[in-house]
Design a protein around this motif. Sequence first.
Motif, PDB file in Angstrom:
ATOM      1  N   PRO B  10       6.626 -17.794  12.648  1.00 21.68           N
ATOM      2  CA  PRO B  10       7.292 -19.103  12.566  1.00 21.68           C
ATOM      3  C   PRO B  10       7.955 -19.526  13.874  1.00 21.68           C
ATOM      4  CG  PRO B  10       8.526 -17.429  11.369  1.00 21.68           C
ATOM      5  CD  PRO B  10       7.256 -16.801  11.772  1.00 21.68           C
ATOM      6  N   MET B  11       8.190 -18.589  14.775  1.00 20.17           N
ATOM      7  CA  MET B  11       8.830 -18.954  16.038  1.00 20.17           C
ATOM      8  C   MET B  11       7.818 -19.594  16.993  1.00 20.17           C
ATOM      9  SD  MET B  11      12.116 -18.229  16.380  1.00 20.17           S
ATOM     10  CE  MET B  11      12.529 -17.692  18.031  1.00 20.17           C
ATOM     11  N   ARG B  12       6.549 -19.425  16.721  1.00 20.93           N
ATOM     12  CA  ARG B  12       5.556 -19.937  17.664  1.00 20.93           C
ATOM     13  C   ARG B  12       5.186 -21.363  17.296  1.00 20.93           C
ATOM     14  NH1 ARG B  12       3.894 -15.794  20.769  1.00 20.93           N
ATOM     15  NH2 ARG B  12       4.379 -13.742  20.015  1.00 20.93           N
ATOM     16  N   GLY B  13       4.613 -22.041  18.207  1.00 19.25           N
ATOM     17  CA  GLY B  13       4.232 -23.427  17.978  1.00 19.25           C
ATOM     18  C   GLY B  13       3.910 -24.065  19.308  1.00 19.25           C
ATOM     19  N   THR B  64      17.738 -28.011  28.352  1.00 16.57           N
ATOM     20  CA  THR B  64      19.179 -27.962  28.108  1.00 16.57           C
ATOM     21  C   THR B  64      19.511 -27.096  26.898  1.00 16.57           C
ATOM     22  OG1 THR B  64      18.970 -29.965  26.790  1.00 16.57           O
ATOM     23  CG2 THR B  64      19.673 -30.235  29.066  1.00 16.57           C
ATOM     24  N   HIS B  65      18.609 -27.112  25.914  1.00 13.41           N
ATOM     25  CA  HIS B  65      18.836 -26.361  24.677  1.00 13.41           C
ATOM     26  C   HIS B  65      17.724 -25.325  24.539  1.00 13.41           C
ATOM     27  CE1 HIS B  65      20.991 -30.076  23.976  1.00 13.41           C
ATOM     28  NE2 HIS B  65      21.511 -29.640  22.855  1.00 13.41           N
ATOM     29  N   PHE B  66      18.104 -24.070  24.448  1.00 19.26           N
ATOM     30  CA  PHE B  66      17.107 -23.016  24.324  1.00 19.26           C
ATOM     31  C   PHE B  66      17.362 -22.159  23.097  1.00 19.26           C
ATOM     32  CE2 PHE B  66      14.218 -22.688  27.914  1.00 19.26           C
ATOM     33  CZ  PHE B  66      14.753 -23.598  28.794  1.00 19.26           C
ATOM     34  N   GLY B  67      16.302 -21.488  22.649  1.00 14.41           N
ATOM     35  CA  GLY B  67      16.439 -20.464  21.631  1.00 14.41           C
ATOM     36  C   GLY B  67      15.788 -19.210  22.174  1.00 14.41           C
ATOM     37  N   VAL B  68      16.427 -18.076  21.976  1.00 10.12           N
ATOM     38  CA  VAL B  68      15.826 -16.816  22.425  1.00 10.12           C
ATOM     39  C   VAL B  68      15.805 -15.814  21.286  1.00 10.12           C
ATOM     40  CG1 VAL B  68      16.493 -17.118  24.839  1.00 10.12           C
ATOM     41  CG2 VAL B  68      18.009 -15.869  23.303  1.00 10.12           C
ATOM     42  N   LEU B  69      14.725 -15.063  21.247  1.00  3.78           N
ATOM     43  CA  LEU B  69      14.591 -13.973  20.300  1.00  3.78           C
ATOM     44  C   LEU B  69      14.409 -12.720  21.143  1.00  3.78           C
ATOM     45  CD1 LEU B  69      13.999 -12.747  17.470  1.00  3.78           C
ATOM     46  CD2 LEU B  69      11.630 -13.327  17.850  1.00  3.78           C
ATOM     47  N   VAL B  70      15.347 -11.790  21.051  1.00  4.48           N
ATOM     48  CA  VAL B  70      15.318 -10.606  21.903  1.00  4.48           C
ATOM     49  C   VAL B  70      15.246  -9.362  21.038  1.00  4.48           C
ATOM     50  CG1 VAL B  70      16.440  -9.397  23.799  1.00  4.48           C
ATOM     51  CG2 VAL B  70      16.848 -11.852  23.485  1.00  4.48           C
ATOM     52  N   VAL B  71      14.209  -8.572  21.229  1.00  5.21           N
ATOM     53  CA  VAL B  71      14.077  -7.304  20.518  1.00  5.21           C
ATOM     54  C   VAL B  71      14.275  -6.195  21.549  1.00  5.21           C
ATOM     55  CG1 VAL B  71      12.607  -5.862  19.079  1.00  5.21           C
ATOM     56  CG2 VAL B  71      12.460  -8.350  18.914  1.00  5.21           C
ATOM     57  N   GLN B 103      20.433 -20.767  20.994  1.00  5.51           N
ATOM     58  CA  GLN B 103      20.297 -20.052  19.744  1.00  5.51           C
ATOM     59  C   GLN B 103      19.890 -18.623  20.076  1.00  5.51           C
ATOM     60  OE1 GLN B 103      16.825 -20.483  17.448  1.00  5.51           O
ATOM     61  NE2 GLN B 103      17.785 -19.977  15.521  1.00  5.51           N
ATOM     62  N   VAL B 104      20.547 -17.654  19.449  1.00  2.00           N
ATOM     63  CA  VAL B 104      20.292 -16.258  19.804  1.00  2.00           C
ATOM     64  C   VAL B 104      19.939 -15.459  18.557  1.00  2.00           C
ATOM     65  CG1 VAL B 104      21.320 -14.146  20.741  1.00  2.00           C
ATOM     66  CG2 VAL B 104      21.889 -16.356  21.757  1.00  2.00           C
ATOM     67  N   ILE B 105      18.808 -14.791  18.607  1.00  2.00           N
ATOM     68  CA  ILE B 105      18.448 -13.862  17.539  1.00  2.00           C
ATOM     69  C   ILE B 105      18.176 -12.522  18.188  1.00  2.00           C
ATOM     70  CG2 ILE B 105      16.789 -13.323  15.728  1.00  2.00           C
ATOM     71  CD1 ILE B 105      16.437 -16.266  15.287  1.00  2.00           C
ATOM     72  N   THR B 106      18.846 -11.486  17.678  1.00  2.00           N
ATOM     73  CA  THR B 106      18.709 -10.157  18.278  1.00  2.00           C
ATOM     74  C   THR B 106      18.233  -9.169  17.214  1.00  2.00           C
ATOM     75  OG1 THR B 106      21.029  -9.697  17.770  1.00  2.00           O
ATOM     76  CG2 THR B 106      20.545 -10.526  19.973  1.00  2.00           C
ATOM     77  N   ARG B 107      17.337  -8.311  17.611  1.00  2.00           N
ATOM     78  CA  ARG B 107      16.849  -7.266  16.700  1.00  2.00           C
ATOM     79  C   ARG B 107      16.626  -5.990  17.495  1.00  2.00           C
ATOM     80  NH1 ARG B 107      17.759 -10.755  13.402  1.00  2.00           N
ATOM     81  NH2 ARG B 107      16.326 -11.834  12.000  1.00  2.00           N
ATOM     82  N   THR B 108      16.817  -4.865  16.820  1.00  2.00           N
ATOM     83  CA  THR B 108      16.359  -3.613  17.438  1.00  2.00           C
ATOM     84  C   THR B 108      14.861  -3.535  17.171  1.00  2.00           C
ATOM     85  OG1 THR B 108      16.689  -2.371  15.402  1.00  2.00           O
ATOM     86  CG2 THR B 108      18.549  -2.468  16.934  1.00  2.00           C
ATOM     87  N   ASP B 115      10.657  -6.404   9.866  1.00  2.00           N
ATOM     88  CA  ASP B 115      10.752  -7.813   9.456  1.00  2.00           C
ATOM     89  C   ASP B 115      10.550  -8.737  10.648  1.00  2.00           C
ATOM     90  OD1 ASP B 115      13.339 -10.021   8.169  1.00  2.00           O
ATOM     91  OD2 ASP B 115      11.159 -10.114   8.031  1.00  2.00           O
ATOM     92  N   PRO B 116       9.295  -8.952  11.050  1.00  2.00           N
ATOM     93  CA  PRO B 116       9.031  -9.758  12.251  1.00  2.00           C
ATOM     94  C   PRO B 116       9.100 -11.260  12.003  1.00  2.00           C
ATOM     95  CG  PRO B 116       6.972  -8.917  11.373  1.00  2.00           C
ATOM     96  CD  PRO B 116       8.059  -8.367  10.495  1.00  2.00           C
ATOM     97  N   HIS B 117      10.234 -11.716  11.463  1.00  2.00           N
ATOM     98  CA  HIS B 117      10.398 -13.140  11.235  1.00  2.00           C
ATOM     99  C   HIS B 117      11.781 -13.574  11.657  1.00  2.00           C
ATOM    100  CE1 HIS B 117       7.188 -12.211   8.229  1.00  2.00           C
ATOM    101  NE2 HIS B 117       6.681 -13.257   8.824  1.00  2.00           N
ATOM    102  N   ALA B 118      11.922 -14.826  12.000  1.00  2.00           N
ATOM    103  CA  ALA B 118      13.227 -15.356  12.370  1.00  2.00           C
ATOM    104  C   ALA B 118      13.369 -16.768  11.827  1.00  2.00           C
ATOM    105  CB  ALA B 118      13.379 -15.355  13.884  1.00  2.00           C
ATOM    106  N   SER B 119      14.596 -17.136  11.444  1.00  2.00           N
ATOM    107  CA  SER B 119      14.816 -18.480  10.913  1.00  2.00           C
ATOM    108  C   SER B 119      14.676 -19.509  12.012  1.00  2.00           C
ATOM    109  CB  SER B 119      16.219 -18.595  10.322  1.00  2.00           C
ATOM    110  OG  SER B 119      16.471 -17.538   9.451  1.00  2.00           O
ATOM    111  N   PRO B 120      14.128 -20.685  11.700  1.00  2.00           N
ATOM    112  CA  PRO B 120      14.065 -21.745  12.700  1.00  2.00           C
ATOM    113  C   PRO B 120      15.462 -22.309  12.956  1.00  2.00           C
ATOM    114  CG  PRO B 120      13.270 -22.541  10.594  1.00  2.00           C
ATOM    115  CD  PRO B 120      13.535 -21.075  10.413  1.00  2.00           C
ATOM    116  N   PRO B 121      15.685 -22.968  14.079  1.00  2.00           N
ATOM    117  CA  PRO B 121      17.018 -23.500  14.387  1.00  2.00           C
ATOM    118  C   PRO B 121      17.338 -24.693  13.479  1.00  2.00           C
ATOM    119  CG  PRO B 121      15.453 -24.195  16.046  1.00  2.00           C
ATOM    120  CD  PRO B 121      14.724 -23.248  15.141  1.00  2.00           C
TER     121      PRO B 121
END
Lengths: 105, 135
Positions: B10-13, B64-71, B103-108, B115-121
Amino acid sequence: PVVVFMKGSPAQPLCGFSNAVVQILRLHGVEDYRAHDVLQDPDLRQGIKNYSNWPTIPQVYLNGEFVGGCDILLQMHQNGDLVEELKKLGIRSALLDAEKDQEKK
Amino acid sequence: KSPLSCSPSPMRGPLLAAAGGAMGGAGGPLARTIRAKLTAALEPTHLEVRDDSPRHGGPPGAETHFGVLVVSGHFAGLPLLQRHRLVHEALRAELAGPLHALQVITRTPEQWQSDPHASPPPPCLGGSKREQRHR
Protein backbone atom coordinates in the motif's frame (compact mmCIF):
# COMPACT_ATOMS: atom_id res chain seq x y z
CA PRO A 1 -4.24 14.88 31.94
CA VAL A 2 -4.59 14.91 28.16
CA VAL A 3 -3.17 17.95 26.38
CA VAL A 4 -2.80 18.35 22.63
CA PHE A 5 -0.95 21.00 20.64
CA MET A 6 -2.48 21.04 17.18
CA LYS A 7 -3.42 23.08 14.14
CA GLY A 8 -6.98 24.28 14.43
CA SER A 9 -9.32 23.01 17.14
CA PRO A 10 -10.92 19.64 17.96
CA ALA A 11 -14.15 21.00 16.49
CA GLN A 12 -12.33 22.14 13.36
CA PRO A 13 -8.89 20.70 12.81
CA LEU A 14 -6.94 22.44 10.08
CA CYS A 15 -4.43 19.71 9.39
CA GLY A 16 -4.86 16.05 8.52
CA PHE A 17 -2.32 14.93 11.11
CA SER A 18 -3.95 17.02 13.85
CA ASN A 19 -7.33 15.68 12.79
CA ALA A 20 -6.05 12.13 13.09
CA VAL A 21 -5.15 12.78 16.74
CA VAL A 22 -8.60 14.24 17.43
CA GLN A 23 -10.32 11.29 15.77
CA ILE A 24 -8.27 8.70 17.64
CA LEU A 25 -8.98 10.34 20.99
CA ARG A 26 -12.66 10.53 20.07
CA LEU A 27 -12.71 6.78 19.32
CA HIS A 28 -11.54 6.19 22.87
CA GLY A 29 -14.23 8.51 24.22
CA VAL A 30 -11.71 11.21 25.14
CA GLU A 31 -13.32 14.54 24.24
CA ASP A 32 -12.60 16.60 27.35
CA TYR A 33 -8.98 17.67 26.89
CA ARG A 34 -6.96 20.86 26.56
CA ALA A 35 -6.25 21.65 22.93
CA HIS A 36 -3.91 24.48 21.93
CA ASP A 37 -4.09 25.85 18.39
CA VAL A 38 -0.53 26.71 17.40
CA LEU A 39 -1.73 28.55 14.31
CA GLN A 40 -3.09 31.25 16.63
CA ASP A 41 0.29 31.86 18.24
CA PRO A 42 3.63 31.65 16.40
CA ASP A 43 5.55 31.82 19.69
CA LEU A 44 3.64 28.82 20.98
CA ARG A 45 4.19 27.00 17.73
CA GLN A 46 7.97 27.30 18.01
CA GLY A 47 8.06 27.15 21.81
CA ILE A 48 6.38 23.79 22.06
CA LYS A 49 8.78 22.34 19.52
CA ASN A 50 11.71 23.60 21.60
CA TYR A 51 10.19 22.27 24.81
CA SER A 52 9.66 18.73 23.57
CA ASN A 53 12.61 18.77 21.17
CA TRP A 54 10.17 17.54 18.56
CA PRO A 55 10.00 19.20 15.17
CA THR A 56 6.36 18.85 14.21
CA ILE A 57 2.74 19.45 15.21
CA PRO A 58 0.54 17.79 16.51
CA GLN A 59 2.02 16.90 19.89
CA VAL A 60 0.25 14.80 22.50
CA TYR A 61 1.00 15.04 26.22
CA LEU A 62 -0.35 12.59 28.80
CA ASN A 63 -0.04 13.81 32.39
CA GLY A 64 2.56 16.34 31.34
CA GLU A 65 4.69 13.78 29.57
CA PHE A 66 5.26 14.09 25.85
CA VAL A 67 4.03 10.95 24.13
CA GLY A 68 4.55 11.74 20.47
CA GLY A 69 2.77 12.92 17.38
CA CYS A 70 0.09 11.50 15.13
CA ASP A 71 2.11 8.51 13.90
CA ILE A 72 2.94 7.35 17.42
CA LEU A 73 -0.61 7.87 18.68
CA LEU A 74 -1.93 5.85 15.76
CA GLN A 75 0.42 2.96 16.51
CA MET A 76 -0.44 3.11 20.21
CA HIS A 77 -4.09 2.97 19.25
CA GLN A 78 -3.53 0.01 16.93
CA ASN A 79 -1.45 -2.04 19.36
CA GLY A 80 -3.56 -1.41 22.46
CA ASP A 81 -1.02 0.75 24.29
CA LEU A 82 -3.29 3.81 24.22
CA VAL A 83 -6.00 2.01 26.18
CA GLU A 84 -3.37 1.15 28.82
CA GLU A 85 -1.94 4.66 28.99
CA LEU A 86 -5.42 6.16 29.37
CA LYS A 87 -6.15 3.65 32.14
CA LYS A 88 -3.07 4.92 34.02
CA LEU A 89 -4.62 8.37 33.87
CA GLY A 90 -7.87 7.06 35.27
CA ILE A 91 -9.57 7.31 31.90
CA ARG A 92 -11.53 4.33 30.77
CA SER A 93 -11.36 3.99 27.01
CA ALA A 94 -14.71 3.81 25.24
CA LEU A 95 -13.29 0.99 23.16
CA LEU A 96 -13.30 -1.26 26.23
CA ASP A 97 -17.04 -0.77 26.50
CA ALA A 98 -17.42 -1.40 22.80
CA GLU A 99 -15.64 -4.72 23.22
CA LYS A 100 -17.87 -5.65 26.14
CA ASP A 101 -20.93 -5.00 24.01
CA GLN A 102 -19.53 -7.26 21.36
CA GLU A 103 -18.94 -10.04 23.86
CA LYS A 104 -22.56 -9.87 24.99
CA LYS A 105 -23.71 -10.53 21.44
CA LYS B 1 3.84 11.32 -16.32
CA SER B 2 5.23 8.30 -14.52
CA PRO B 3 3.77 4.85 -15.24
CA LEU B 4 1.52 3.37 -12.58
CA SER B 5 3.23 0.43 -11.00
CA CYS B 6 1.08 -2.55 -10.10
CA SER B 7 2.70 -3.35 -6.78
CA PRO B 8 0.90 -4.99 -3.85
CA SER B 9 2.35 -2.83 -1.06
CA PRO B 10 0.00 0.00 0.00
CA MET B 11 2.94 2.38 0.38
CA ARG B 12 3.80 2.11 -3.29
CA GLY B 13 2.13 3.99 -6.07
CA PRO B 14 2.86 6.54 -8.75
CA LEU B 15 4.44 9.00 -6.30
CA LEU B 16 6.83 6.42 -4.97
CA ALA B 17 7.65 5.22 -8.46
CA ALA B 18 8.38 8.81 -9.38
CA ALA B 19 10.56 9.19 -6.32
CA GLY B 20 12.39 6.11 -7.51
CA GLY B 21 11.93 4.29 -4.22
CA ALA B 22 11.88 0.90 -5.82
CA MET B 23 14.67 1.73 -8.17
CA GLY B 24 16.71 3.44 -5.50
CA GLY B 25 18.10 6.73 -6.64
CA ALA B 26 15.72 9.04 -8.44
CA GLY B 27 13.46 11.67 -6.87
CA GLY B 28 14.08 15.32 -6.06
CA PRO B 29 17.16 16.59 -4.23
CA LEU B 30 15.49 16.59 -0.81
CA ALA B 31 14.23 13.03 -1.33
CA ARG B 32 17.76 11.95 -2.17
CA THR B 33 19.16 13.75 0.86
CA ILE B 34 16.59 12.14 3.14
CA ARG B 35 17.33 8.74 1.70
CA ALA B 36 21.09 9.21 2.06
CA LYS B 37 20.95 10.48 5.64
CA LEU B 38 18.58 7.80 6.85
CA THR B 39 20.68 5.14 5.16
CA ALA B 40 23.86 6.42 6.80
CA ALA B 41 22.34 6.86 10.26
CA LEU B 42 20.12 3.81 10.54
CA GLU B 43 21.47 1.24 8.05
CA PRO B 44 17.95 0.20 7.07
CA THR B 45 17.16 -3.20 5.62
CA HIS B 46 14.19 -1.55 3.93
CA LEU B 47 13.57 2.14 3.28
CA GLU B 48 10.78 4.01 1.54
CA VAL B 49 10.81 7.76 1.05
CA ARG B 50 7.66 9.36 -0.30
CA ASP B 51 7.06 12.97 -1.34
CA ASP B 52 3.52 13.76 -0.17
CA SER B 53 3.69 17.44 -1.11
CA PRO B 54 1.12 17.13 -3.92
CA ARG B 55 -1.40 15.84 -1.36
CA HIS B 56 -1.01 19.02 0.63
CA GLY B 57 -1.59 21.56 -2.10
CA GLY B 58 1.99 21.81 -3.25
CA PRO B 59 2.98 21.38 -6.88
CA PRO B 60 4.61 18.07 -7.81
CA GLY B 61 8.23 18.09 -6.72
CA ALA B 62 7.58 20.72 -4.01
CA GLU B 63 9.33 18.50 -1.48
CA THR B 64 7.76 19.96 1.68
CA HIS B 65 5.81 17.01 3.08
CA PHE B 66 7.41 13.59 3.22
CA GLY B 67 6.61 10.16 4.56
CA VAL B 68 9.31 7.66 5.45
CA LEU B 69 9.16 4.00 6.29
CA VAL B 70 12.35 2.81 7.96
CA VAL B 71 13.06 -0.82 8.78
CA SER B 72 16.20 -1.09 10.88
CA GLY B 73 17.77 -3.23 13.55
CA HIS B 74 18.75 0.00 15.32
CA PHE B 75 15.15 0.22 16.55
CA ALA B 76 15.26 -3.03 18.48
CA GLY B 77 14.29 -2.58 22.12
CA LEU B 78 13.48 1.09 21.67
CA PRO B 79 10.06 2.60 22.43
CA LEU B 80 8.30 4.44 19.62
CA LEU B 81 9.31 7.86 20.86
CA GLN B 82 13.02 6.99 20.82
CA ARG B 83 12.74 5.42 17.37
CA HIS B 84 11.16 8.54 15.95
CA ARG B 85 13.75 10.73 17.66
CA LEU B 86 16.48 8.76 15.89
CA VAL B 87 14.84 9.51 12.55
CA HIS B 88 14.43 13.18 13.43
CA GLU B 89 18.05 13.39 14.53
CA ALA B 90 19.25 12.09 11.18
CA LEU B 91 17.14 14.74 9.44
CA ARG B 92 17.71 17.59 11.89
CA ALA B 93 18.95 20.08 9.28
CA GLU B 94 16.14 19.31 6.85
CA LEU B 95 13.47 19.60 9.57
CA ALA B 96 14.90 22.98 10.55
CA GLY B 97 14.60 23.99 6.91
CA PRO B 98 12.48 22.96 3.93
CA LEU B 99 10.90 19.83 5.43
CA HIS B 100 7.55 20.98 6.77
CA ALA B 101 5.95 17.67 7.66
CA LEU B 102 7.24 14.15 8.11
CA GLN B 103 5.21 11.01 8.55
CA VAL B 104 7.38 8.39 10.23
CA ILE B 105 6.86 4.65 10.39
CA THR B 106 9.54 2.55 12.06
CA ARG B 107 9.87 -1.21 12.23
CA THR B 108 12.53 -3.67 13.25
CA PRO B 109 13.36 -6.22 10.53
CA GLU B 110 11.41 -8.85 12.48
CA GLN B 111 8.32 -6.64 12.74
CA TRP B 112 8.45 -5.83 9.03
CA GLN B 113 8.80 -9.48 8.06
CA SER B 114 5.76 -10.50 10.08
CA ASP B 115 3.65 -7.54 8.88
CA PRO B 116 4.92 -5.75 5.76
CA HIS B 117 2.17 -3.15 5.69
CA ALA B 118 1.83 0.44 6.77
CA SER B 119 -1.15 2.77 7.12
CA PRO B 120 -1.48 5.51 4.51
CA PRO B 121 -1.10 9.11 5.75
CA PRO B 122 -4.23 11.05 6.79
CA PRO B 123 -5.73 13.41 4.20
CA CYS B 124 -4.68 17.07 4.22
CA LEU B 125 -7.17 19.53 5.72
CA GLY B 126 -5.48 22.69 4.48
CA GLY B 127 -3.31 23.74 7.41
CA SER B 128 -2.32 27.37 7.78
CA LYS B 129 -3.37 28.12 4.20
CA ARG B 130 -6.95 27.44 5.20
CA GLU B 131 -6.60 29.43 8.41
CA GLN B 132 -5.59 32.52 6.43
CA ARG B 133 -8.57 32.24 4.12
CA HIS B 134 -10.93 32.28 7.12
CA ARG B 135 -9.52 35.66 8.15
